[in-house]
Design an enzyme around this catalytic site. Structure first.
Site, PDB file in Angstrom:
ATOM      1  N   HIS A  14       0.886  -1.591  -0.066  1.00 58.83           N
ATOM      2  CA  HIS A  14      -0.071  -0.208   0.084  1.00 58.83           C
ATOM      3  C   HIS A  14       0.753   1.099  -0.228  1.00 58.83           C
ATOM      4  O   HIS A  14       2.049   1.259   0.167  1.00 58.83           O
ATOM      5  CB  HIS A  14      -1.069   0.167   1.170  1.00 58.83           C
ATOM      6  CG  HIS A  14      -0.574   0.132   2.436  1.00 58.83           C
ATOM      7  ND1 HIS A  14      -1.395   1.047   3.657  1.00 58.83           N
ATOM      8  CD2 HIS A  14       0.684  -0.166   2.799  1.00 58.83           C
ATOM      9  CE1 HIS A  14      -0.810   0.900   4.227  1.00 58.83           C
ATOM     10  NE2 HIS A  14       0.711   0.787   4.265  1.00 58.83           N
ATOM     11  N   CYS A  33       6.057   6.488   4.301  1.00 59.79           N
ATOM     12  CA  CYS A  33       4.760   5.649   3.895  1.00 59.79           C
ATOM     13  C   CYS A  33       4.104   6.030   2.631  1.00 59.79           C
ATOM     14  O   CYS A  33       2.784   5.440   2.639  1.00 59.79           O
ATOM     15  CB  CYS A  33       3.608   6.278   5.035  1.00 59.79           C
ATOM     16  SG  CYS A  33       4.479   4.577   6.532  1.00 59.79           S
ATOM     17  N   HIS A  39       5.055   0.033   0.320  1.00 64.36           N
ATOM     18  CA  HIS A  39       5.805  -0.815   0.563  1.00 64.36           C
ATOM     19  C   HIS A  39       5.046  -1.558   0.942  1.00 64.36           C
ATOM     20  O   HIS A  39       3.672  -1.504   0.878  1.00 64.36           O
ATOM     21  CB  HIS A  39       6.576   0.336   2.301  1.00 64.36           C
ATOM     22  CG  HIS A  39       5.371   0.469   2.483  1.00 64.36           C
ATOM     23  ND1 HIS A  39       4.739   1.781   2.202  1.00 64.36           N
ATOM     24  CD2 HIS A  39       4.322   0.132   3.560  1.00 64.36           C
ATOM     25  CE1 HIS A  39       3.657   2.207   3.228  1.00 64.36           C
ATOM     26  NE2 HIS A  39       3.694   1.339   3.534  1.00 64.36           N
ATOM     27  N   HIS A  41       3.169  -5.093   3.784  1.00 66.16           N
ATOM     28  CA  HIS A  41       2.785  -5.150   5.764  1.00 66.16           C
ATOM     29  C   HIS A  41       2.298  -6.510   5.169  1.00 66.16           C
ATOM     30  O   HIS A  41       2.210  -6.775   4.471  1.00 66.16           O
ATOM     31  CB  HIS A  41       2.294  -4.676   6.046  1.00 66.16           C
ATOM     32  CG  HIS A  41       2.490  -3.533   6.308  1.00 66.16           C
ATOM     33  ND1 HIS A  41       2.733  -2.605   6.992  1.00 66.16           N
ATOM     34  CD2 HIS A  41       1.965  -1.749   5.564  1.00 66.16           C
ATOM     35  CE1 HIS A  41       3.509  -1.980   7.202  1.00 66.16           C
ATOM     36  NE2 HIS A  41       2.553  -1.605   5.909  1.00 66.16           N
ATOM     37  N   ASP A  79      -4.585 -10.770  -0.580  1.00 71.64           N
ATOM     38  CA  ASP A  79      -3.763 -11.137   0.166  1.00 71.64           C
ATOM     39  C   ASP A  79      -2.718 -10.903  -1.423  1.00 71.64           C
ATOM     40  O   ASP A  79      -3.581 -11.982  -2.947  1.00 71.64           O
ATOM     41  CB  ASP A  79      -3.728 -12.746  -0.070  1.00 71.64           C
ATOM     42  CG  ASP A  79      -2.631 -13.115   0.464  1.00 71.64           C
ATOM     43  OD1 ASP A  79      -1.708 -12.924   0.892  1.00 71.64           O
ATOM     44  OD2 ASP A  79      -1.794 -14.230   0.248  1.00 71.64           O
ATOM     45  N   HIS A  80      -1.629 -10.629  -1.171  1.00 72.33           N
ATOM     46  CA  HIS A  80      -0.792 -10.682  -2.706  1.00 72.33           C
ATOM     47  C   HIS A  80      -1.136  -9.535  -3.987  1.00 72.33           C
ATOM     48  O   HIS A  80      -1.473  -9.179  -5.007  1.00 72.33           O
ATOM     49  CB  HIS A  80      -0.009 -11.562  -3.492  1.00 72.33           C
ATOM     50  CG  HIS A  80       0.839 -12.370  -2.613  1.00 72.33           C
ATOM     51  ND1 HIS A  80       0.281 -13.293  -0.907  1.00 72.33           N
ATOM     52  CD2 HIS A  80       2.857 -13.408  -2.446  1.00 72.33           C
ATOM     53  CE1 HIS A  80       1.784 -14.125  -0.520  1.00 72.33           C
ATOM     54  NE2 HIS A  80       2.580 -13.435  -1.453  1.00 72.33           N
ATOM     55  N   GLU A 124      -0.561  -3.898  11.375  1.00 72.64           N
ATOM     56  CA  GLU A 124      -0.540  -3.908  10.250  1.00 72.64           C
ATOM     57  C   GLU A 124       1.162  -4.237  10.652  1.00 72.64           C
ATOM     58  O   GLU A 124       1.682  -4.307   9.637  1.00 72.64           O
ATOM     59  CB  GLU A 124      -0.206  -1.805  10.312  1.00 72.64           C
ATOM     60  CG  GLU A 124       0.449  -1.624   9.122  1.00 72.64           C
ATOM     61  CD  GLU A 124       0.186  -0.140   8.877  1.00 72.64           C
ATOM     62  OE1 GLU A 124      -0.641  -0.120   7.518  1.00 72.64           O
ATOM     63  OE2 GLU A 124       1.259   0.486   8.723  1.00 72.64           O
TER      64      GLU A 124
HETATM   65 NI    NI Z   1       2.360   0.874   5.596  1.00 69.90          NI
END
Ligand code: NI
Length: 136
Positions: A14, A33, A39, A41, A79-80, A124
């Site tokens: 995200h 961010c 990036h 998580h 997911d992914h 997160e």
């Molecule tokens: Ni983040």
């Protein structure tokens, strides 16, 4: 009342960015961010269902069933994936943990066949998580 929890993990990318703000303001609020290409998580989602014991099954809710509901409605979609671009129910949303958990709640709240959705927790990182219990 009993509280049954299912935990699921997923990995997503995200970028925290508010389209309504300037690039400078976005950087000031979100710092790294806001990094242009995002990036990732490894998220942990905990779904808690509250209810009473069904005398026939001895369950509040069958956890296999709960697992499948979470997988079908949330995990398969995030997911992914990139939360800014790939998820229909997150379209136009700045994917902070707060905004994402409220969107997850809307996806899940009417899909629980036994008991009621009581709370969601979305981690997160190991140290940062948000809990949501619906609008009250
Ligand atoms: Ni983040």
């Amino acid at each position: 009342m009993l509280y049954v929890t299912r935990r699921e993990v997923f990995s997503s990318a995200h970028r925290l960015h508010n389209e309504e703000l300037s690039d400078e303001e976005n950087f000031e609020i979100f710092g790294k961010c806001n990094s242009a290409n995002g990036h990732g998580h490894n998220y942990v989602l905990e779904v808690v269902v509250a209810g009473n014991i069904d005398s026939k099954t001895g369950y509040v809710i069958d956890l296999k069933q709960l697992k499948n509901i979470i997988k079908d409605n949330i995990i398969k979609k995030v997911d992914h994936k990139n939360l800014n671009y790939d998820v229909d129910f997150l379209e136009g949303i700045n994917p902070t943990t707060e905004n994402v958990i409220v969107a997850f709640w809307k996806e899940l709240e009417n899909k629980i066949p036994n008991g009621k959705l009581y709370s969601l927790k979305l981690y997160e990182t190991e140290n940062n998580y948000v809990e949501y219990k619906g609008e009250k």
